[in-house]
Design a protein around this motif. Structure first.
Motif, PDB file in Angstrom:
ATOM      1  N   SER A   1       3.588 -21.634   3.186  1.00 50.72           N
ATOM      2  CA  SER A   1       2.873 -21.156   1.995  1.00 50.72           C
ATOM      3  C   SER A   1       1.994 -22.254   1.424  1.00 50.72           C
ATOM      4  O   SER A   1       0.849 -22.010   1.032  1.00 50.72           O
ATOM      5  CB  SER A   1       3.852 -20.723   0.899  1.00 50.72           C
ATOM      6  OG  SER A   1       4.703 -19.745   1.378  1.00 50.72           O
TER       7      SER A   1
ATOM      8  N   ALA B   1      -4.586 -21.064  10.271  1.00 57.73           N
ATOM      9  CA  ALA B   1      -3.780 -20.042   9.589  1.00 57.73           C
ATOM     10  C   ALA B   1      -3.073 -19.141  10.593  1.00 57.73           C
ATOM     11  O   ALA B   1      -1.861 -18.917  10.495  1.00 57.73           O
ATOM     12  CB  ALA B   1      -4.670 -19.214   8.664  1.00 57.73           C
TER      13      ALA B   1
ATOM     14  N   THR C   1      -6.864 -14.740  -4.186  1.00 54.89           N
ATOM     15  CA  THR C   1      -6.618 -16.009  -3.529  1.00 54.89           C
ATOM     16  C   THR C   1      -6.614 -17.141  -4.529  1.00 54.89           C
ATOM     17  O   THR C   1      -5.849 -18.095  -4.406  1.00 54.89           O
ATOM     18  CB  THR C   1      -7.675 -16.259  -2.446  1.00 54.89           C
ATOM     19  OG1 THR C   1      -7.813 -15.056  -1.711  1.00 54.89           O
ATOM     20  CG2 THR C   1      -7.275 -17.369  -1.531  1.00 54.89           C
TER      21      THR C   1
ATOM     22  N   GLU D   1      -3.272 -10.405  -4.836  1.00 58.12           N
ATOM     23  CA  GLU D   1      -3.598 -10.602  -3.419  1.00 58.12           C
ATOM     24  C   GLU D   1      -3.855  -9.275  -2.724  1.00 58.12           C
ATOM     25  O   GLU D   1      -4.752  -9.164  -1.877  1.00 58.12           O
ATOM     26  CB  GLU D   1      -2.451 -11.318  -2.705  1.00 58.12           C
ATOM     27  CG  GLU D   1      -2.410 -12.803  -2.966  1.00 58.12           C
ATOM     28  CD  GLU D   1      -1.142 -13.411  -2.407  1.00 58.12           C
ATOM     29  OE1 GLU D   1      -0.792 -13.110  -1.263  1.00 58.12           O
ATOM     30  OE2 GLU D   1      -0.491 -14.177  -3.123  1.00 58.12           O
TER      31      GLU D   1
ATOM     32  N   LEU E   1      -0.979 -22.842   3.795  1.00 57.15           N
ATOM     33  CA  LEU E   1      -1.918 -21.720   3.704  1.00 57.15           C
ATOM     34  C   LEU E   1      -2.670 -21.770   2.371  1.00 57.15           C
ATOM     35  O   LEU E   1      -3.861 -21.486   2.316  1.00 57.15           O
ATOM     36  CB  LEU E   1      -1.188 -20.385   3.840  1.00 57.15           C
ATOM     37  CG  LEU E   1      -0.780 -19.965   5.251  1.00 57.15           C
ATOM     38  CD1 LEU E   1      -0.138 -18.595   5.237  1.00 57.15           C
ATOM     39  CD2 LEU E   1      -1.961 -19.955   6.207  1.00 57.15           C
TER      40      LEU E   1
ATOM     41  N   THR F   1       1.037 -19.263  11.276  1.00 58.06           N
ATOM     42  CA  THR F   1       1.825 -18.073  10.945  1.00 58.06           C
ATOM     43  C   THR F   1       2.562 -17.573  12.182  1.00 58.06           C
ATOM     44  O   THR F   1       3.761 -17.263  12.116  1.00 58.06           O
ATOM     45  CB  THR F   1       0.906 -16.974  10.381  1.00 58.06           C
ATOM     46  OG1 THR F   1       0.096 -17.558   9.370  1.00 58.06           O
ATOM     47  CG2 THR F   1       1.708 -15.848   9.795  1.00 58.06           C
TER      48      THR F   1
ATOM     49  N   ALA G   1      -3.394 -19.149  -4.345  1.00 62.50           N
ATOM     50  CA  ALA G   1      -3.532 -20.443  -3.682  1.00 62.50           C
ATOM     51  C   ALA G   1      -3.787 -21.581  -4.665  1.00 62.50           C
ATOM     52  O   ALA G   1      -3.015 -22.533  -4.735  1.00 62.50           O
ATOM     53  CB  ALA G   1      -4.663 -20.377  -2.663  1.00 62.50           C
TER      54      ALA G   1
ATOM     55  N   PHE H   1      -1.356 -14.597   4.396  1.00 63.92           N
ATOM     56  CA  PHE H   1      -0.740 -15.223   3.237  1.00 63.92           C
ATOM     57  C   PHE H   1       0.073 -14.189   2.450  1.00 63.92           C
ATOM     58  O   PHE H   1       1.229 -14.414   2.081  1.00 63.92           O
ATOM     59  CB  PHE H   1      -1.856 -15.796   2.352  1.00 63.92           C
ATOM     60  CG  PHE H   1      -1.413 -16.813   1.350  1.00 63.92           C
ATOM     61  CD1 PHE H   1      -0.168 -17.405   1.423  1.00 63.92           C
ATOM     62  CD2 PHE H   1      -2.260 -17.194   0.323  1.00 63.92           C
ATOM     63  CE1 PHE H   1       0.228 -18.346   0.492  1.00 63.92           C
ATOM     64  CE2 PHE H   1      -1.873 -18.136  -0.609  1.00 63.92           C
ATOM     65  CZ  PHE H   1      -0.621 -18.696  -0.526  1.00 63.92           C
TER      66      PHE H   1
END
Lengths: 490, 173
Positions: A222, B111, A93, A115, A225, B115, A97, A177
């Motif tokens: 993206s 989240a 992450t 990930e 997140l 999504t 991220a 993600f």
């Protein structure tokens, strides 16, 4: 677009790749039959995993007593492994991220695999608290739901329950993600495939078409997140450290734990990414996508976080002495010079001394050194958790209840089993999904592909020499202005 | 396979710069673009196409706020009204202790909500098969498509010829 390429940056994609080359190279691992090496690794991983499953079933059948935990040592290898795995799960992450928010382009080479690694590591971690409950079939008691016991709720003030929320949220968000990033790549593989494979990848690709509006939403998703995952990843290990820090055990009850645990988690996570990526890039021939530059960048992160961890160890020691509290002082004295001194010095050497090699560029860029040190760091971080948990508990307030903790074969078996689970999942992942994010690599090609970086370097040097010549002849201002126009037209 | 009942004519370009030039040119010629497809997000394309900014992040904020309220009000109700218990001599309503779970549920709701919304508004999801105009669009080609109800086929062909499309084809979707 080429004007955005910095001539100072090393190229991140080598080999003069076109967009089509990238698709071919990166989809290949899912398209050809698995190699002999893969089968050998897979069979070993599955066997170890099966042994782990046997040990877990044994624990559930016989009871938690098979672990030789006792009155003072309530947490042994199980929680050590839990914290270790959760730590490893932090790099993915962080790469995907935090580096996305920082606009670090090198993340695209390693984010997909990192990930995936995060998800598998969190799966391994989550197993330990579950089996530690003893009665695993009661595991659903930890979730708040209207029940026939009152309704009686779990204790929302307890860090152990915060852990439940933190880890399940972390796992869910990581999966979302990761999968959202995978969808366009599954579509690439789908459009190259025929027959049953096409059906399979069509299912995985969710019917992705690559429409401009979808890409716009995809980037928006993206980014948000990533923004959510950044504080999340910091919160997860913070909350894990609260399990210790909010207790009244000397050596645990310290405010330094949250930042210290987070730095340690990133440290061990990157080490595991290095171990895996070095093997993956070699076996799958991804040297042109995961370059020495990528490896060096990650080694720099390992150096920084390792040094932070070192500072935390020394701060802990100083504060224990400075507090004037004898139990706290004894806890640290016992860690360093007690019966588990080897674990303490192993930890100090592996985590604090060994990453210092990375100050030297030669070591940062050496594949063998990186591989060797990444394993040393993984071992060191395991020792850290063992030192904090087992050695602290082995000598508590009452000398009459002091003991020496040795794990049983069942505990060792479960740990090996989680390693088996981790590698089994990773090996399957390399077969099903592109290991490097195809769309994201294409996206940075014009900014980081070697043919573009080279062209720009030449241009940059050309401009620089002209400028120096102009400066020498005294026409610098007019000439510099010309170059601005010249640059615009590129 | 989902059906849209459209008769499309499309051209493939080899580079995103060609695609962007073509989109600009289509806008200038007042040709109505059906859609543009690319193997990766092309930056700078959205304003030329006239796409408004995605509002997905606003939805994300709402889901997150919902998560925060669910967690905080839920724990408040449980510990002050439904079943108050004293833990370690602390007040029933111990706000600092509620923060970690409130934060986690904020992230979780945002989240999952975003999504799911993303796939629903895109018309995507497990088992969905959307028509693919050409297999190379997810590989290395950049596609511009016109709906033949809005753009004459001859005009479109002349346009693709002019803007240097490497392949022109028609497809019913």
């Amino acid at each position: 677009m080429s004007a955005t390429v910095s001539p100072l940056r090393e190229p991140l994609i080598e080999g003069n790749k076109s967009y089509h080359d990238i698709s071919v190279d990166l989809a290949r691992s899912t398209e050809k039959a698995p190699s002999k090496t893969w089968w050998v690794a897979f069979l070993i991983s599955v066997s170890v995993l099966l042994f782990g499953v046997f040990c877990i079933l044994w624990t559930i059948w016989v009871g938690i007593g098979t672990w030789d935990l006792n009155r003072t040592i309530g947490w042994g290898w199980d929680i050590t492994n839990f914290v270790w795995w959760i730590g490893i799960g932090h790099a993915g992450t962080l790469i995907s991220a935090i580096l996305l928010l920082f606009r670090q382009k090198w993340r695209t080479g390693v984010n997909r695999a990192a990930e995936a690694m995060t998800i598998f590591a969190v799966m391994c971690a989550g197993l330990f608290p579950l089996i530690h409950m003893g009665r695993i079939w009661m595991a659903f008691f930890i979730f708040p739901y209207p029940n026939t016991r009152g309704s009686l709720w779990p204790n929302f003030n307890s860090p152990l329950l915060w852990d439940v929320f933190a880890i399940s949220t972390y796992f869910t968000v990581s999966v979302l993600f990761w999968y959202t990033g995978l969808v366009p790549d599954f579509a690439t593989v789908r459009d190259r495939a025929r027959g049953l494979r096409k059906k399979f990848y069509n299912f995985l690709s969710f019917g992705w078409t690559g429409s401009a509006k979808h890409w716009q939403r995809w980037e928006s998703l993206s980014l948000v997140l990533a923004g959510l995952a950044t504080p999340l990843v910091l919160s997860v290990h913070t909350i894990v450290s609260f399990d210790f820090a909010t207790s009244v055990i000397p050596g645990w009850h310290t405010t330094i734990f949250p930042p210290y645990f987070v730095a340690g988690a990133v440290f061990s996570g990157f080490a595991m990414v290095q171990t895996l990526m070095l093997i993956t890039r070699k076996v799958l021939h991804l040297e042109e996508y995961i370059t020495i530059g990528h490896i060096e960048s990650m080694n720099k992160v390992i150096l920084v976080t390792g040094t932070i961890v070192g500072v935390a160890y020394l701060t802990e020691l100083f504060i224990a002495w400075y507090s004037g509290y004898i139990y706290e002082q004894f806890a640290f004295f016992n860690r360093a010079l007690g019966p588990y001194y080897w674990a303490y010095f192993g930890m100090m050497f592996c985590n604090v001394v060994s990453p210092q090699f990375f100050w030297v560029e030669k070591f940062r860029k050496s594949l063998w050194w990186t591989f060797f040190l990444s394993i040393v760091v993984n071992i060191g971080m395991w020792f850290e958790r063992f030192v904090i948990i087992a050695t602290t508990l082995a000598r508590d307030y009452l000398p009459s209840s002091w003991s020496f903790y040795v794990p049983t074969w069942v505990e060792v078996g479960i740990f090996l089993g989680t390693l088996g689970l981790f590698f089994t999942c990773y090996l399957l992942f390399t077969r099903v999904a592109p290991v490097v994010a195809i769309a994201e690599v294409k996206h940075i090609l014009k900014a980081a592909g070697d043919q573009f970086v080279k062209k720009n370097t030449e241009h940059h040097e050309h401009v620089l020499t002209e400028f120096q010549e102009a400066e020498a002849s005294g026409t610098v201002y007019a000439s510099a202005h010309d170059h601005d126009d010249h640059h615009e037209s590129h | 396979m989902r059906k849209f009942n459209k008769d499309l004519i499309f051209g493939l370009y080899d580079d995103e710069t060609d695609l962007m030039a073509a989109v600009k040119s289509a806008k200038k010629d007042h040709l109505e673009i059906y859609d543009v497809y690319s193997p990766f997000p092309v930056h700078g394309l959205d304003p030329i196409l006239g796409l408004s900014e995605s509002r997905l992040h606003i939805a994300g904020f709402i889901y997150g706020a919902l998560g925060a309220l669910t967690a905080f009000l839920g724990m408040t109700w449980i510990f002050t009204m439904d079943w108050p218990i004293i833990f370690g001599g602390k007040p029933y309503w111990s706000v600092p202790a509620f923060i970690p779970i409130t934060f986690e549920l904020t992230v979780l709701f945002a989240a999952i909500g975003m999504t799911v919304t993303f796939y629903v508004i895109n018309g995507q999801g497990p088992g969905v098969t959307n028509p693919v105009l050409h297999d190379r669009i997810t590989d290395d080609k950049f596609c511009l498509a016109f709906d033949t109800h809005h753009v004459e086929v001859n005009d479109a062909e002349a346009f693709f010829e002019k803007t240097g499309a490497s392949l022109v084809d028609r497809k019913n979707i």
